[in-house]
Design a protein around this motif. Structure first.
Motif, short mmCIF file in Angstrom:
data_model
loop_
_atom_site.label_atom_id
_atom_site.label_comp_id
_atom_site.label_asym_id
_atom_site.label_seq_id
_atom_site.Cartn_x
_atom_site.Cartn_y
_atom_site.Cartn_z
N GLY A 146 0.79 -1.22 0.00
CA GLY A 146 0.00 0.00 0.00
C GLY A 146 0.82 1.27 0.00
O GLY A 146 0.27 2.36 0.07
N ARG A 147 2.15 1.14 -0.06
CA ARG A 147 3.07 2.29 -0.04
C ARG A 147 2.80 3.18 1.17
O ARG A 147 2.59 4.38 1.05
CB ARG A 147 2.96 3.09 -1.32
CG ARG A 147 3.32 2.31 -2.54
CD ARG A 147 3.84 3.20 -3.63
NE ARG A 147 4.09 2.48 -4.85
CZ ARG A 147 5.22 1.79 -5.08
NH1 ARG A 147 6.15 1.76 -4.21
NH2 ARG A 147 5.37 1.15 -6.22
N HIS A 148 2.83 2.57 2.35
CA HIS A 148 2.62 3.30 3.60
C HIS A 148 3.96 3.50 4.30
O HIS A 148 4.24 2.92 5.34
CB HIS A 148 1.66 2.53 4.52
CG HIS A 148 0.33 2.28 3.90
ND1 HIS A 148 -0.57 3.27 3.65
CD2 HIS A 148 -0.25 1.14 3.47
CE1 HIS A 148 -1.66 2.76 3.10
NE2 HIS A 148 -1.48 1.46 2.98
N GLY A 149 4.79 4.35 3.73
CA GLY A 149 6.11 4.63 4.31
C GLY A 149 6.03 5.35 5.64
O GLY A 149 6.97 5.32 6.43
N SER A 150 4.90 5.98 5.90
CA SER A 150 4.73 6.69 7.17
C SER A 150 4.71 5.73 8.36
O SER A 150 4.98 6.13 9.49
CB SER A 150 3.46 7.53 7.15
OG SER A 150 2.34 6.70 6.91
N ARG A 151 4.42 4.48 8.12
CA ARG A 151 4.36 3.48 9.20
C ARG A 151 5.73 2.86 9.49
O ARG A 151 5.86 2.05 10.41
CB ARG A 151 3.40 2.37 8.83
CG ARG A 151 1.99 2.83 8.62
CD ARG A 151 1.12 1.66 8.25
NE ARG A 151 -0.21 2.09 7.86
CZ ARG A 151 -1.12 1.28 7.35
NH1 ARG A 151 -0.83 0.01 7.16
NH2 ARG A 151 -2.30 1.74 7.02
N LEU A 152 6.75 3.21 8.72
CA LEU A 152 8.05 2.57 8.85
C LEU A 152 8.68 2.80 10.21
O LEU A 152 9.19 1.87 10.83
CB LEU A 152 8.99 3.05 7.74
CG LEU A 152 10.41 2.48 7.76
CD1 LEU A 152 10.37 0.97 7.56
CD2 LEU A 152 11.27 3.13 6.69
N GLY A 165 11.60 3.79 -1.25
CA GLY A 165 11.00 2.62 -1.88
C GLY A 165 9.59 2.34 -1.39
O GLY A 165 8.77 1.79 -2.12
N LEU A 166 9.30 2.75 -0.16
CA LEU A 166 7.97 2.52 0.40
C LEU A 166 6.99 3.64 0.10
O LEU A 166 5.79 3.47 0.31
CB LEU A 166 8.06 2.33 1.92
CG LEU A 166 8.71 1.05 2.40
CD1 LEU A 166 8.87 1.07 3.91
CD2 LEU A 166 7.91 -0.16 1.97
N THR A 167 7.47 4.78 -0.37
CA THR A 167 6.57 5.91 -0.58
C THR A 167 6.45 6.34 -2.03
O THR A 167 5.38 6.76 -2.46
CB THR A 167 7.01 7.12 0.25
OG1 THR A 167 8.37 7.44 -0.07
CG2 THR A 167 6.89 6.84 1.74
N LEU A 168 7.52 6.26 -2.80
CA LEU A 168 7.49 6.76 -4.17
C LEU A 168 6.86 5.74 -5.13
O LEU A 168 6.89 4.54 -4.88
CB LEU A 168 8.91 7.09 -4.65
CG LEU A 168 9.63 8.17 -3.86
CD1 LEU A 168 11.04 8.35 -4.39
CD2 LEU A 168 8.87 9.48 -3.91
N THR A 169 6.32 6.24 -6.21
CA THR A 169 5.68 5.37 -7.19
C THR A 169 6.66 4.89 -8.25
O THR A 169 6.30 4.04 -9.07
CB THR A 169 4.52 6.09 -7.89
OG1 THR A 169 5.03 7.26 -8.52
CG2 THR A 169 3.44 6.47 -6.91
#
Length: 82
Positions: A4-10, A42-46
């Motif tokens: 889900g590209r949820h880099g904020s949860r990292l 890698g977790l946030t960008l498309t």
């Protein structure tokens, strides 16, 4: 987090994993901290390097198939034609 590209949860996940009593997971977390900016990107960008990596894999497979059989000119033609 990955799909889900949820880099904020990292950061929360890293804190939770670091407090666990699993040495292998803690080692993994230390590795992520060393390259934090790349992991977060890698977790946030498309953007993805998937198509490029697929092309590199295809060229390497062609090279392996033709090893010792032909010269560079034929390899170049096979890469450009496919």
């Amino acid at each position: 987090m990955l799909t889900g590209r949820h880099g904020s949860r990292l950061d929360a996940w890293l804190d939770a994993a670091d407090t666990d009593d699993l040495p292998h997971l803690q080692s993994f977390v230390r590795g992520i901290h060393r390259d934090y900016a790349a992991v977060l990107a890698g977790l946030t960008l498309t953007h993805s390097s998937g198509p490029v990596e697929g092309n590199v894999c295809r060229v390497k497979a062609l090279k392996r198939q033709m090893f010792g059989r032909a010269n560079l000119d034929l390899l170049r033609k096979r890469i450009l034609l496919s």
